[in-house]
Design a protein around this motif. Structure first.
Motif, PDB file in Angstrom:
ATOM      1  N   SER A 258      31.232  53.262  64.393  1.00  0.00           N
ATOM      2  CA  SER A 258      30.266  54.154  63.753  1.00  0.00           C
ATOM      3  C   SER A 258      30.433  54.070  62.240  1.00  0.00           C
ATOM      4  CB  SER A 258      30.495  55.598  64.228  1.00  0.00           C
ATOM      5  OG  SER A 258      29.811  56.520  63.410  1.00  0.00           O
ATOM      6  N   GLU A 259      29.408  53.582  61.550  1.00  0.00           N
ATOM      7  CA  GLU A 259      29.480  53.467  60.086  1.00  0.00           C
ATOM      8  C   GLU A 259      29.744  54.834  59.449  1.00  0.00           C
ATOM      9  OE1 GLU A 259      29.521  50.932  58.212  1.00  0.00           O
ATOM     10  OE2 GLU A 259      28.874  49.291  59.508  1.00  0.00           O
ATOM     11  N   GLU A 260      29.101  55.856  59.995  1.00  0.00           N
ATOM     12  CA  GLU A 260      29.256  57.206  59.445  1.00  0.00           C
ATOM     13  C   GLU A 260      30.692  57.695  59.556  1.00  0.00           C
ATOM     14  OE1 GLU A 260      27.569  61.698  60.372  1.00  0.00           O
ATOM     15  OE2 GLU A 260      26.325  59.964  60.870  1.00  0.00           O
ATOM     16  N   ALA A 261      31.367  57.325  60.644  1.00  0.00           N
ATOM     17  CA  ALA A 261      32.726  57.791  60.865  1.00  0.00           C
ATOM     18  C   ALA A 261      33.748  57.080  59.990  1.00  0.00           C
ATOM     19  CB  ALA A 261      33.109  57.621  62.331  1.00  0.00           C
ATOM     20  N   ILE A 262      33.482  55.813  59.643  1.00  0.00           N
ATOM     21  CA  ILE A 262      34.495  55.047  58.906  1.00  0.00           C
ATOM     22  C   ILE A 262      34.223  54.971  57.412  1.00  0.00           C
ATOM     23  CG2 ILE A 262      35.051  53.645  60.923  1.00  0.00           C
ATOM     24  CD1 ILE A 262      33.466  51.360  59.693  1.00  0.00           C
ATOM     25  N   GLU A 263      33.006  55.318  56.975  1.00  0.00           N
ATOM     26  CA  GLU A 263      32.725  55.309  55.547  1.00  0.00           C
ATOM     27  C   GLU A 263      33.406  56.493  54.869  1.00  0.00           C
ATOM     28  OE1 GLU A 263      28.566  55.248  54.906  1.00  0.00           O
ATOM     29  OE2 GLU A 263      28.359  53.076  55.227  1.00  0.00           O
ATOM     30  N   GLU A 264      33.991  56.251  53.701  1.00  0.00           N
ATOM     31  CA  GLU A 264      34.685  57.299  52.964  1.00  0.00           C
ATOM     32  C   GLU A 264      34.096  57.392  51.560  1.00  0.00           C
ATOM     33  OE1 GLU A 264      39.160  57.549  54.287  1.00  0.00           O
ATOM     34  OE2 GLU A 264      38.605  55.456  54.036  1.00  0.00           O
ATOM     35  N   GLU A 265      33.542  58.535  51.245  1.00  0.00           N
ATOM     36  CA  GLU A 265      32.965  58.738  49.918  1.00  0.00           C
ATOM     37  C   GLU A 265      34.065  59.192  48.965  1.00  0.00           C
ATOM     38  OE1 GLU A 265      29.560  61.461  47.683  1.00  0.00           O
ATOM     39  OE2 GLU A 265      29.617  61.341  49.875  1.00  0.00           O
ATOM     40  N   ILE A 266      34.171  58.491  47.838  1.00  0.00           N
ATOM     41  CA  ILE A 266      35.207  58.802  46.860  1.00  0.00           C
ATOM     42  C   ILE A 266      34.529  59.278  45.586  1.00  0.00           C
ATOM     43  CG2 ILE A 266      37.137  57.880  45.523  1.00  0.00           C
ATOM     44  CD1 ILE A 266      37.453  55.746  47.731  1.00  0.00           C
ATOM     45  N   ASP A 267      34.759  60.531  45.241  1.00  0.00           N
ATOM     46  CA  ASP A 267      34.139  61.127  44.059  1.00  0.00           C
ATOM     47  C   ASP A 267      35.207  61.930  43.323  1.00  0.00           C
ATOM     48  OD1 ASP A 267      32.447  62.089  42.149  1.00  0.00           O
ATOM     49  OD2 ASP A 267      31.510  63.601  43.439  1.00  0.00           O
ATOM     50  N   LEU A 268      35.910  61.263  42.405  1.00  0.00           N
ATOM     51  CA  LEU A 268      36.990  61.894  41.667  1.00  0.00           C
ATOM     52  C   LEU A 268      36.768  61.693  40.166  1.00  0.00           C
ATOM     53  CD1 LEU A 268      39.995  60.761  43.896  1.00  0.00           C
ATOM     54  CD2 LEU A 268      39.017  63.060  43.757  1.00  0.00           C
ATOM     55  N   PRO A 269      37.225  62.629  39.334  1.00  0.00           N
ATOM     56  CA  PRO A 269      36.970  62.557  37.886  1.00  0.00           C
ATOM     57  C   PRO A 269      37.453  61.243  37.268  1.00  0.00           C
ATOM     58  CG  PRO A 269      37.869  64.710  38.480  1.00  0.00           C
ATOM     59  CD  PRO A 269      37.967  63.843  39.712  1.00  0.00           C
ATOM     60  N   GLY A 270      36.532  60.534  36.610  1.00  0.00           N
ATOM     61  CA  GLY A 270      36.904  59.333  35.881  1.00  0.00           C
ATOM     62  C   GLY A 270      37.058  58.085  36.720  1.00  0.00           C
ATOM     63  N   TRP A 271      36.847  58.193  38.034  1.00  0.00           N
ATOM     64  CA  TRP A 271      37.023  57.021  38.899  1.00  0.00           C
ATOM     65  C   TRP A 271      35.732  56.217  38.975  1.00  0.00           C
ATOM     66  CZ3 TRP A 271      40.624  57.079  43.687  1.00  0.00           C
ATOM     67  CH2 TRP A 271      41.902  57.537  43.303  1.00  0.00           C
ATOM     68  N   SER A 272      35.888  54.905  39.082  1.00  0.00           N
ATOM     69  CA  SER A 272      34.756  54.000  39.239  1.00  0.00           C
ATOM     70  C   SER A 272      34.975  53.139  40.480  1.00  0.00           C
ATOM     71  CB  SER A 272      34.629  53.090  38.010  1.00  0.00           C
ATOM     72  OG  SER A 272      35.786  52.246  37.917  1.00  0.00           O
ATOM     73  N   GLN A 273      33.924  52.458  40.909  1.00  0.00           N
ATOM     74  CA  GLN A 273      34.064  51.554  42.051  1.00  0.00           C
ATOM     75  C   GLN A 273      35.032  50.427  41.735  1.00  0.00           C
ATOM     76  OE1 GLN A 273      32.671  51.998  45.196  1.00  0.00           O
ATOM     77  NE2 GLN A 273      34.180  50.397  45.646  1.00  0.00           N
ATOM     78  N   ALA A 274      35.038  49.979  40.481  1.00  0.00           N
ATOM     79  CA  ALA A 274      35.959  48.910  40.080  1.00  0.00           C
ATOM     80  C   ALA A 274      37.412  49.361  40.228  1.00  0.00           C
ATOM     81  CB  ALA A 274      35.672  48.489  38.642  1.00  0.00           C
ATOM     82  N   LEU A 275      37.703  50.613  39.840  1.00  0.00           N
ATOM     83  CA  LEU A 275      39.065  51.136  39.990  1.00  0.00           C
ATOM     84  C   LEU A 275      39.438  51.218  41.459  1.00  0.00           C
ATOM     85  CD1 LEU A 275      41.659  52.470  38.929  1.00  0.00           C
ATOM     86  CD2 LEU A 275      40.449  54.672  38.992  1.00  0.00           C
ATOM     87  N   VAL A 276      38.534  51.720  42.294  1.00  0.00           N
ATOM     88  CA  VAL A 276      38.793  51.817  43.732  1.00  0.00           C
ATOM     89  C   VAL A 276      39.078  50.439  44.319  1.00  0.00           C
ATOM     90  CG1 VAL A 276      37.760  52.380  45.969  1.00  0.00           C
ATOM     91  CG2 VAL A 276      37.494  53.952  44.038  1.00  0.00           C
ATOM     92  N   ASP A 277      38.297  49.446  43.925  1.00  0.00           N
ATOM     93  CA  ASP A 277      38.504  48.091  44.430  1.00  0.00           C
ATOM     94  C   ASP A 277      39.863  47.545  44.004  1.00  0.00           C
ATOM     95  OD1 ASP A 277      36.014  48.201  45.574  1.00  0.00           O
ATOM     96  OD2 ASP A 277      35.016  47.044  43.992  1.00  0.00           O
ATOM     97  N   ASP A 278      40.227  47.770  42.744  1.00  0.00           N
ATOM     98  CA  ASP A 278      41.516  47.278  42.246  1.00  0.00           C
ATOM     99  C   ASP A 278      42.682  47.996  42.925  1.00  0.00           C
ATOM    100  OD1 ASP A 278      40.242  45.517  40.568  1.00  0.00           O
ATOM    101  OD2 ASP A 278      40.448  46.762  38.765  1.00  0.00           O
ATOM    102  N   MET A 279      42.536  49.302  43.155  1.00  0.00           N
ATOM    103  CA  MET A 279      43.583  50.054  43.849  1.00  0.00           C
ATOM    104  C   MET A 279      43.752  49.548  45.280  1.00  0.00           C
ATOM    105  SD  MET A 279      42.872  53.979  42.574  1.00  0.00           S
ATOM    106  CE  MET A 279      44.157  54.678  43.636  1.00  0.00           C
ATOM    107  N   SER A 280      42.630  49.251  45.916  1.00  0.00           N
ATOM    108  CA  SER A 280      42.676  48.754  47.298  1.00  0.00           C
ATOM    109  C   SER A 280      43.361  47.401  47.362  1.00  0.00           C
ATOM    110  CB  SER A 280      41.258  48.665  47.871  1.00  0.00           C
ATOM    111  OG  SER A 280      40.648  49.941  47.897  1.00  0.00           O
ATOM    112  N   GLU A 281      43.048  46.539  46.401  1.00  0.00           N
ATOM    113  CA  GLU A 281      43.681  45.225  46.361  1.00  0.00           C
ATOM    114  C   GLU A 281      45.188  45.357  46.169  1.00  0.00           C
ATOM    115  OE1 GLU A 281      43.453  41.128  43.665  1.00  0.00           O
ATOM    116  OE2 GLU A 281      41.755  42.510  43.695  1.00  0.00           O
TER     117      GLU A 281
END
Length: 300
Positions: A258-281
C-alpha cells in the motif's frame, strides 16, 4: 518460586531496546500470540506494564544507593513468577534514552552505552543480549520530536549536523559498555520481510519455530486482498523453508504493498528533499558498516 530460584544464572535476559518508532510495541503483541507455546520452550514474554515500573525504580535506586542481591532476586522473581524458564524478553524503546534528548550533544543517543550498562547492571550475574532495530534518521527524527513536548525544535536538535548521525556509534557504545553481551541489529525498513527472523532471534528459537504473528508487520502495509492471498499461499505450503517464505513475503509486498501505508511525509524546519536524500544515503552506508562490525549479528 523462592528467591534463590529467581536468581538462576542460567536465565538469559533478552533486552529489546528499540529504536523508538520502529515496531511500536508489535514485538510484544506478536510474541504474546504464542505466549503459552513459548513458555513450553522456556521463553517468557511479558507485557511491559507488568515490570517497567519496578525495573525503573531499581534503575533509579542503583544510581543513588547500593542494591542488595536480595532486592535483585526479588525483582527477578516478580517478573518470572513461578515459571520454569531459561529466557526472558524485556522490551522498551526508552531503554536507549529519553526521546527529547535523542540528539543531545549532536549524536544519536550519546548515553546509549551508559543506559544499557545500567540496565545490564540490575542483574549483573545473569547473561544478557541486546536487540536493536535501526531506522533512517531522516524518517525517525520527526516522529520522535513530535512524541515529546518538553523541548522546542531548536532545543531538540541543538545544532546537530544531520549528515553526521551514525547508528554505528550507538552500536559501538553499547558493545564497549557491555562486554560479553551479544547485540543483534536490523533495519526497520526491512522488518516486513524479516519479521519471523527477528522473532526467532529475540526468542532464541531461530527459524525452527513457526510464529502465529509472523505476518503482523506485513499486514499493516499490504492491501487486504494481497494479505489474504499471501496468508493462503503460505498455509497451503507448510513445507517451505524460512528462506523460501521470506522470498514469498518480499514478492507479495512488491505486488500488493500500500503506497499510502509506506509513504512518509517529512516536514521539519529547514529540511529539504536534498537533505533527506543525503541523510538516507548516509544511513544505508552506515548500516553496511554495522553489518561488518565484529561481534554484531546483523539480520537482513
Amino acid at each position: 518460586m523462592n528467591q534463590a530460584k529467581a536468581d538462576m544464572r542460567d536465565i538469559t535476559l533478552a533486552f529489546h531496546i528499540g529504536a523508538p518508532n520502529t515496531d511500536n510495541g508489535q514485538l510484544t503483541w506478536s510474541l504474546r500470540k504464542d505466549a503459552q507455546r513459548l513458555l513450553e520452550q522456556g521463553v517468557m514474554i511479558r507485557r511491559p506494564g507488568t515490570y517497567l515500573a519496578a525495573l525503573n525504580q531499581m534503575l533509579r535506586k542503583q544510581t543513588q544507593d547500593s542494591v542488595s542481591a536480595q532486592e535483585r532476586a526479588a525483582l527477578l522473581a516478580g517478573i518470572v513468577k513461578d515459571q520454569d524458564i531459561s529466557r526472558i524478553i524485556l522490551t522498551n524503546s526508552g531503554f536507549l534514552g529519553m526521546p527529547g534528548w535523542m540528539l543531545s550533544g549532536g549524536r544519536l543517543y550519546r548515553n546509549a552505552g551508559s543506559n544499557t550498562a545500567a540496565l545490564r547492571g540490575v542483574f549483573p550475574d545473569t547473561p544478557c543480549e541486546f536487540f536493536l532495530g535501526l531506522r533512517n534518521p531522516a524518517t525517525l527524527i520527526g516522529p520522535v520530536y513530535k512524541s515529546q513536548s518538553g523541548r522546542s525544535w531548536k532545543q531538540f536538535t541543538a545544532g546537530t549536523d544531520f549528515l553526521n548521525l551514525r547508528w554505528s556509534d550507538v552500536v559501538a557504545d553499547i558493545q564497549d559498555s557491555n562486554p560479553g553481551c551479544r547485540i543483534t541489529v536490523w533495519c526497520n525498513e526491512e522488518t516486513p520481510v524479516i519479521w519471523p527472523n527477528i522473532l526467532g532471534q529475540v526468542t532464541g528459537l531461530g527459524d525452527g519455530f513457526r510464529f502465529a504473528g509472523e505476518l503482523d508487520i506485513t499486514r499493516g502495509i499490504i492491501s487486504e486482498a494481497g494479505y489474504e492471498r499471501l496468508e493462503a499461499y503460505l498455509e497451503n505450503r507448510p513445507g517451505l523453508s524460512e528462506d523460501q517464505r521470506e522470498r514469498v513475503r518480499a514478492l507479495f509486498l512488491s505486488y500488493y504493498h500500500s503506497e499510502e501505508a509506506i509513504e512518509e511525509e517529512i516536514d521539519l524546519p529547514g529540511w529539504s528533499q536534498a537533505l533527506v536524500d543525503d541523510m538516507s544515503e548516509s544511513y544505508f552506508a552506515d548500516a553496511e558498516l554495522i553489518r561488518r562490525m565484529p561481534g554484531v549479528t546483523f539480520l537482513s
